[in-house]
Design a protein around this motif. Structure first.
Motif, PDB file in Angstrom:
ATOM      1  N   ALA A 183      -2.584   9.582   4.341  1.00 46.98           N
ATOM      2  CA  ALA A 183      -0.725   9.751   3.937  1.00 46.98           C
ATOM      3  C   ALA A 183      -0.277   8.321   3.928  1.00 46.98           C
ATOM      4  O   ALA A 183       0.430   7.854   2.552  1.00 46.98           O
ATOM      5  CB  ALA A 183      -0.192  10.729   4.285  1.00 46.98           C
ATOM      6  N   VAL A 184      -0.322   7.613   5.132  1.00 50.51           N
ATOM      7  CA  VAL A 184       0.590   5.996   5.391  1.00 50.51           C
ATOM      8  C   VAL A 184      -0.086   5.652   4.481  1.00 50.51           C
ATOM      9  O   VAL A 184       0.492   4.745   3.777  1.00 50.51           O
ATOM     10  CB  VAL A 184       0.837   6.646   7.101  1.00 50.51           C
ATOM     11  CG1 VAL A 184       1.580   4.712   7.338  1.00 50.51           C
ATOM     12  CG2 VAL A 184       2.025   7.409   7.678  1.00 50.51           C
ATOM     13  N   ASP A 185      -1.162   5.204   4.570  1.00 51.14           N
ATOM     14  CA  ASP A 185      -1.955   4.019   3.923  1.00 51.14           C
ATOM     15  C   ASP A 185      -1.592   4.371   2.788  1.00 51.14           C
ATOM     16  O   ASP A 185      -1.468   2.789   1.866  1.00 51.14           O
ATOM     17  CB  ASP A 185      -3.242   4.138   4.078  1.00 51.14           C
ATOM     18  CG  ASP A 185      -3.968   3.656   5.780  1.00 51.14           C
ATOM     19  OD1 ASP A 185      -2.503   3.038   6.270  1.00 51.14           O
ATOM     20  OD2 ASP A 185      -5.055   3.991   6.245  1.00 51.14           O
ATOM     21  N   LYS A 186      -1.620   5.600   2.263  1.00 48.86           N
ATOM     22  CA  LYS A 186      -1.305   5.125   1.075  1.00 48.86           C
ATOM     23  C   LYS A 186      -0.473   5.154   0.299  1.00 48.86           C
ATOM     24  O   LYS A 186       0.404   4.641  -0.546  1.00 48.86           O
ATOM     25  CB  LYS A 186      -1.538   6.716   0.299  1.00 48.86           C
ATOM     26  CG  LYS A 186      -1.480   7.092  -1.474  1.00 48.86           C
ATOM     27  CD  LYS A 186      -1.631   8.720  -1.965  1.00 48.86           C
ATOM     28  CE  LYS A 186      -1.368   8.465  -3.377  1.00 48.86           C
ATOM     29  NZ  LYS A 186       0.104   8.295  -3.577  1.00 48.86           N
ATOM     30  N   LEU A 187       0.804   5.128   1.219  1.00 55.24           N
ATOM     31  CA  LEU A 187       2.113   5.197   1.307  1.00 55.24           C
ATOM     32  C   LEU A 187       2.103   3.242   0.884  1.00 55.24           C
ATOM     33  O   LEU A 187       2.656   2.565   0.177  1.00 55.24           O
ATOM     34  CB  LEU A 187       3.259   5.356   2.154  1.00 55.24           C
ATOM     35  CG  LEU A 187       3.817   7.013   2.255  1.00 55.24           C
ATOM     36  CD1 LEU A 187       4.327   7.289   2.877  1.00 55.24           C
ATOM     37  CD2 LEU A 187       4.889   7.456   0.927  1.00 55.24           C
ATOM     38  N   LYS A 188       1.302   3.058   1.613  1.00 48.84           N
ATOM     39  CA  LYS A 188       1.774   1.399   1.786  1.00 48.84           C
ATOM     40  C   LYS A 188       1.369   0.521   0.768  1.00 48.84           C
ATOM     41  O   LYS A 188       1.397  -0.823   0.666  1.00 48.84           O
ATOM     42  CB  LYS A 188       1.079   0.903   3.053  1.00 48.84           C
ATOM     43  CG  LYS A 188       2.022   1.407   4.342  1.00 48.84           C
ATOM     44  CD  LYS A 188      -0.150   1.103   5.723  1.00 48.84           C
ATOM     45  CE  LYS A 188       0.593   1.152   7.440  1.00 48.84           C
ATOM     46  NZ  LYS A 188       0.274   0.611   8.240  1.00 48.84           N
ATOM     47  N   ARG A 189       0.035   1.271   0.416  1.00 47.28           N
ATOM     48  CA  ARG A 189      -0.115   0.705  -1.004  1.00 47.28           C
ATOM     49  C   ARG A 189       0.561   0.918  -1.760  1.00 47.28           C
ATOM     50  O   ARG A 189       0.802  -0.626  -2.712  1.00 47.28           O
ATOM     51  CB  ARG A 189      -2.264   1.250  -1.396  1.00 47.28           C
ATOM     52  CG  ARG A 189      -2.972   0.980  -0.211  1.00 47.28           C
ATOM     53  CD  ARG A 189      -4.465   1.661  -0.954  1.00 47.28           C
ATOM     54  NE  ARG A 189      -4.239   2.642  -1.554  1.00 47.28           N
ATOM     55  CZ  ARG A 189      -4.664   3.478  -0.079  1.00 47.28           C
ATOM     56  NH1 ARG A 189      -4.995   3.101   0.675  1.00 47.28           N
ATOM     57  NH2 ARG A 189      -4.920   5.037  -0.356  1.00 47.28           N
ATOM     58  N   ASP A 190       1.137   1.784  -2.405  1.00 49.79           N
ATOM     59  CA  ASP A 190       2.503   1.943  -3.387  1.00 49.79           C
ATOM     60  C   ASP A 190       3.453   1.043  -3.078  1.00 49.79           C
ATOM     61  O   ASP A 190       3.624   0.913  -4.470  1.00 49.79           O
ATOM     62  CB  ASP A 190       3.159   3.674  -3.000  1.00 49.79           C
ATOM     63  CG  ASP A 190       1.301   4.949  -3.655  1.00 49.79           C
ATOM     64  OD1 ASP A 190       0.461   4.486  -3.920  1.00 49.79           O
ATOM     65  OD2 ASP A 190       1.482   5.814  -4.126  1.00 49.79           O
ATOM     66  N   VAL A 191       3.632   0.819  -2.014  1.00 54.18           N
ATOM     67  CA  VAL A 191       4.966  -0.453  -2.090  1.00 54.18           C
ATOM     68  C   VAL A 191       4.624  -1.464  -2.081  1.00 54.18           C
ATOM     69  O   VAL A 191       4.860  -2.302  -2.674  1.00 54.18           O
ATOM     70  CB  VAL A 191       5.308   0.237  -0.185  1.00 54.18           C
ATOM     71  CG1 VAL A 191       6.183  -1.106   0.061  1.00 54.18           C
ATOM     72  CG2 VAL A 191       6.243   1.948   0.116  1.00 54.18           C
ATOM     73  N   GLU A 192       3.315  -1.919  -1.539  1.00 53.37           N
ATOM     74  CA  GLU A 192       3.109  -3.113  -2.175  1.00 53.37           C
ATOM     75  C   GLU A 192       2.951  -3.142  -3.970  1.00 53.37           C
ATOM     76  O   GLU A 192       3.051  -4.103  -4.385  1.00 53.37           O
ATOM     77  CB  GLU A 192       1.700  -3.944  -1.971  1.00 53.37           C
ATOM     78  CG  GLU A 192       1.902  -3.751   0.294  1.00 53.37           C
ATOM     79  CD  GLU A 192       3.374  -4.738   0.137  1.00 53.37           C
ATOM     80  OE1 GLU A 192       3.205  -5.529   0.128  1.00 53.37           O
ATOM     81  OE2 GLU A 192       3.996  -4.601   1.104  1.00 53.37           O
ATOM     82  N   ALA A 193       2.052  -1.903  -4.160  1.00 56.99           N
ATOM     83  CA  ALA A 193       1.915  -1.674  -6.001  1.00 56.99           C
ATOM     84  C   ALA A 193       3.566  -1.920  -6.461  1.00 56.99           C
ATOM     85  O   ALA A 193       3.929  -1.857  -7.344  1.00 56.99           O
ATOM     86  CB  ALA A 193       1.353  -0.426  -6.026  1.00 56.99           C
ATOM     87  N   GLY A 194       4.278  -1.867  -5.930  1.00 59.49           N
ATOM     88  CA  GLY A 194       6.107  -1.746  -6.402  1.00 59.49           C
ATOM     89  C   GLY A 194       6.102  -0.631  -6.604  1.00 59.49           C
ATOM     90  O   GLY A 194       7.241  -0.542  -6.847  1.00 59.49           O
TER      91      GLY A 194
END
Length: 69
Positions: A53-64
């Protein structure tokens, strides 16, 4: 120190406590649902789910995704 880092320092312990509460709540559910539960393995599985879940959040943050939250 800027305002964001001050807020981070203020909130960091609360965030850690909330994650621990999430973990413990799920450990209880595993124990309730599985009579022969292996607590250590359940802990590993729950941590894996939290990390995913944290990894997904990181990807979402980087994607804007949260740029205009």
């Amino acid at each position: 120190m800027d305002a964001q880092h001050k807020e981070y320092e203020k909130m960091k312990n609360e965030i850690h406590k909330e994650i621990e509460l999430l973990f413990k709540a799920n450990m209880k559910i595993f124990d309730w649902d599985i009579p022969e539960n292996d607590d250590r393995e359940s802990a590993r599985l729950i941590i894996t789910a939290i990390e995913e879940a944290v990894d997904k959040l990181k990807r979402d943050v980087e994607a804007g995704k949260y740029d205009n939250y």
